[in-house]
Design an enzyme around this catalytic site. Structure first.
Site, PDB file in Angstrom:
ATOM      1  N   HIS A 113       6.957 -11.706   7.332  1.00 54.75           N
ATOM      2  CA  HIS A 113       7.509 -10.348   7.348  1.00 54.75           C
ATOM      3  C   HIS A 113       8.535 -10.090   6.248  1.00 54.75           C
ATOM      4  CE1 HIS A 113      10.713 -12.532   9.393  1.00 54.75           C
ATOM      5  NE2 HIS A 113      11.500 -11.530   9.085  1.00 54.75           N
TER       6      HIS A 113
HETATM    7  C1  UD1 Z   1      15.019  -7.836  10.319  1.00 53.93           C
HETATM    8  C2  UD1 Z   1      16.060  -8.684   9.594  1.00 53.93           C
HETATM    9  C3  UD1 Z   1      15.450 -10.030   9.235  1.00 53.93           C
HETATM   10  C4  UD1 Z   1      14.831 -10.713  10.442  1.00 53.93           C
HETATM   11  C5  UD1 Z   1      13.835  -9.750  11.087  1.00 53.93           C
HETATM   12  C6  UD1 Z   1      13.175 -10.314  12.303  1.00 53.93           C
HETATM   13  C7  UD1 Z   1      17.655  -7.436   8.215  1.00 53.93           C
HETATM   14  C8  UD1 Z   1      18.063  -7.123   6.843  1.00 53.93           C
HETATM   15  N1  UD1 Z   1      16.496  -8.063   8.355  1.00 53.93           N
HETATM   16  O1  UD1 Z   1      13.958  -7.585   9.416  1.00 53.93           O
HETATM   17  O2  UD1 Z   1      16.468 -10.871   8.722  1.00 53.93           O
HETATM   18  O3  UD1 Z   1      14.185 -11.882  10.042  1.00 53.93           O
HETATM   19  O4  UD1 Z   1      14.540  -8.548  11.447  1.00 53.93           O
HETATM   20  O5  UD1 Z   1      12.146  -9.459  12.739  1.00 53.93           O
HETATM   21  O6  UD1 Z   1      18.371  -7.123   9.137  1.00 53.93           O
HETATM   22  N2  UD1 Z   1       9.952  -1.834  12.975  1.00 53.93           N
HETATM   23  C9  UD1 Z   1       9.217  -1.358  14.038  1.00 53.93           C
HETATM   24  N3  UD1 Z   1       9.687  -1.600  15.304  1.00 53.93           N
HETATM   25  C10 UD1 Z   1      10.823  -2.289  15.545  1.00 53.93           C
HETATM   26  C11 UD1 Z   1      11.564  -2.757  14.443  1.00 53.93           C
HETATM   27  C12 UD1 Z   1      11.114  -2.530  13.175  1.00 53.93           C
HETATM   28  O7  UD1 Z   1       8.186  -0.731  13.867  1.00 53.93           O
HETATM   29  O8  UD1 Z   1      11.180  -2.480  16.721  1.00 53.93           O
HETATM   30  C13 UD1 Z   1       9.431  -1.615  11.605  1.00 53.93           C
HETATM   31  C14 UD1 Z   1       9.955  -0.349  10.961  1.00 53.93           C
HETATM   32  O9  UD1 Z   1       8.953   0.173  10.143  1.00 53.93           O
HETATM   33  C15 UD1 Z   1      11.080  -0.862  10.110  1.00 53.93           C
HETATM   34  C16 UD1 Z   1      10.556  -2.217   9.665  1.00 53.93           C
HETATM   35  O10 UD1 Z   1       9.829  -2.704  10.786  1.00 53.93           O
HETATM   36  O11 UD1 Z   1      11.379  -0.031   9.039  1.00 53.93           O
HETATM   37  C17 UD1 Z   1      11.616  -3.199   9.290  1.00 53.93           C
HETATM   38  O12 UD1 Z   1      12.561  -3.356  10.348  1.00 53.93           O
HETATM   39  P1  UD1 Z   1      14.069  -3.797  10.005  1.00 53.93           P
HETATM   40  O13 UD1 Z   1      14.873  -3.940  11.241  1.00 53.93           O
HETATM   41  O14 UD1 Z   1      14.613  -2.906   8.940  1.00 53.93           O
HETATM   42  O15 UD1 Z   1      13.886  -5.196   9.318  1.00 53.93           O
HETATM   43  P2  UD1 Z   1      12.938  -6.422   9.668  1.00 53.93           P
HETATM   44  O16 UD1 Z   1      11.902  -6.501   8.609  1.00 53.93           O
HETATM   45  O17 UD1 Z   1      12.488  -6.407  11.087  1.00 53.93           O
END
Ligand code: UD1
Length: 389
Positions: free
Chosen positions: A205
């Site tokens: 991811h």
């Molecule tokens: C975040 C952490 C990363 C961790 C990961 C575990 C930061 C900078 N990154 O990354 O260190 O390894 O979590 O998963 O904090 N989304 C959904 N549903 C959710 C959450 C996210 O659809 O419940 C999608 C959204 O499109 C969102 C994208 O995932 O924009 C990224 O989510 P985000 O929380 O920004 O970062 P992660 O890639 O999950």
């Protein structure tokens, strides 16, 4: 005494659970839990609270997704009034996600003491948002609770006074030890029709692996190729799913690559424990596979968890087909029934954390009193996959 924990994203929840359980044993203490809402899908959040027996959060900030600045700012704005009202004696933050940094900034500026669980990890890679989050959070923290000896060394090298650093051990392993019997009992491999067979578990991811279409395509094609030899179970993070969809990737229908929905903690642990190997870019899985003795191929140029490479089962690889195929063959060949032993990855980190927080105990960097004996453990309690054919 009032301690307030702030969590937001999936890997935070496994770190909070054992600390919360340990804090609950103290009578003269109130533990307040704030969920920022960085992760909000039920299978990225609620399921983890349920499976890890974490009480429902006292506050939910509902920040959701956004750019780094938007997400960090939203946590800060919504957390500030809560900290102002509750005035906790200590704010505990976990890991390295955006919610961690945001909470540490608000707490420090309000003059609250900050404790950082999983302090001191460093990849040296400033292109990773998590590295920025780690360094700044540690700088703002009064209590630095480290999972490994190298983490303490990093902090001292950065000029952080040694008396703030407590080598408590790895809380992720506390959760693993707590959950493993339940996870194994679920017989998850049978549910996916891979019981007794060699299979790989994959998670990817990180932006560096999934945001560039050329890199993602090469990774997916490589997994497809690995899938011709053994089943590849790939629970897909929502961020990755979106990119795979945009790419229009079609897996080999006759092959072993299977794209799944994100899994809860117990199912994931059950699958990983029985896997022949894991391919990942997650931080937590590098640690969990080392503890379980499962070979791990990490698709990253560096790691903030070097102990998993020097003492564990982890190897770093570039996101290139030839390199990955080679690494996978070698990883399968080197699987050993003896599991590595890492100092203070013993299921008791949360106990040490709570003694530091509540009794002012100093778990110093030099103390070896709590170190487990260096005997390799045999993985007899875990399902052992057959060798690949
Ligand atoms: C975040 C952490 C990363 C961790 C990961 C575990 C930061 C900078 N990154 O990354 O260190 O390894 O979590 O998963 O904090 N989304 C959904 N549903 C959710 C959450 C996210 O659809 O419940 C999608 C959204 O499109 C969102 C994208 O995932 O924009 C990224 O989510 P985000 O929380 O920004 O970062 P992660 O890639 O999950």
């Amino acid at each position: 005494m009032r301690i307030l924990s702030v969590v937001g994203a999936r890997p935070n929840f496994m770190k909070l659970a054992p600390v919360d359980r340990e804090l609950a044993k103290r009578r003269d203490l109130e533990h307040v839990i704030v969920h920022t809402g960085q992760h909000y899908d039920p299978d990225m959040s609620d399921l983890f609270f349920e499976e890890l027996w974490i009480p429902a959060p006292d506050y939910h900030l509902g920040v959701g997704s956004g750019s780094h600045a938007q997400q960090t700012a939203a946590v800060m704005q919504r957390l500030e009034p809560i900290l102002t009202e509750l005035r906790p004696d200590l704010v505990l933050v976990y890991g390295d996600v955006n919610s961690t940094l945001a909470a540490a900034l608000v707490a420090a500026k309000l003059g609250r003491r900050v404790g950082h669980v999983e302090a001191g990890l460093r990849s040296g890679d400033w292109t990773m948002p998590e590295e920025i989050n780690r360094v700044v959070t540690d700088r703002l923290s009064d209590l630095l609770l480290t999972p490994s000896r190298d983490a303490g060394d990093n902090l001292v090298a950065e000029g952080i006074p040694a008396d703030r650093v407590h080598f408590v051990g790895n809380v992720m392993i506390d959760s693993l030890c707590w959950a493993l019997p339940q996870a194994v009992k679920r017989d998850v491999p049978a549910h996916y029709d891979v019981a007794g067979a060699g299979y790989a578990v994959v998670t990817l991811h990180r932006p560096a692996n999934v945001d560039d279409p050329a890199v993602l395509r090469e990774l997916l094609e490589t997994l497809d190729q690995i899938g011709r030899k053994l089943t590849v179970l790939f629970p897909v993070h929502p961020r990755t799913r979106e990119r795979v969809h945009t790419l229009g990737f079609q897996r080999d229908r006759g092959g072993g690559l299977r794209l799944l929905e994100p899994l809860g903690y117990l199912d994931m642990l059950g699958l990983v424990a029985g896997a022949q190997l894991v391919i990942t870019d997650s931080g937590g899985l590098q640690e969990e596979t080392t503890f379980l003795g499962v070979p791990c191929v990490t698709v990253r140029p560096n790691t903030e968890r070097p102990v998993t490479c020097t003492h564990g089962t982890n190897r770093l690889v570039a996101p290139r087909r030839d390199v990955m195929l080679n690494a996978v063959d070698r990883a399968v060949a080197r699987r050993s029934p003896a599991r590595p032993v890492i100092e203070r990855w013993d299921g008791r980190a949360a106990e040490r954390i709570v003694r530091v927080l509540c009794d002012g105990e100093l778990v110093d960097l030099d103390s070896t009193a709590a170190a487990p004996p260096h005997l390799p453990r045999r993985a007899v309690a875990l399902p052992q996959p057959l060798a690949a054919t």
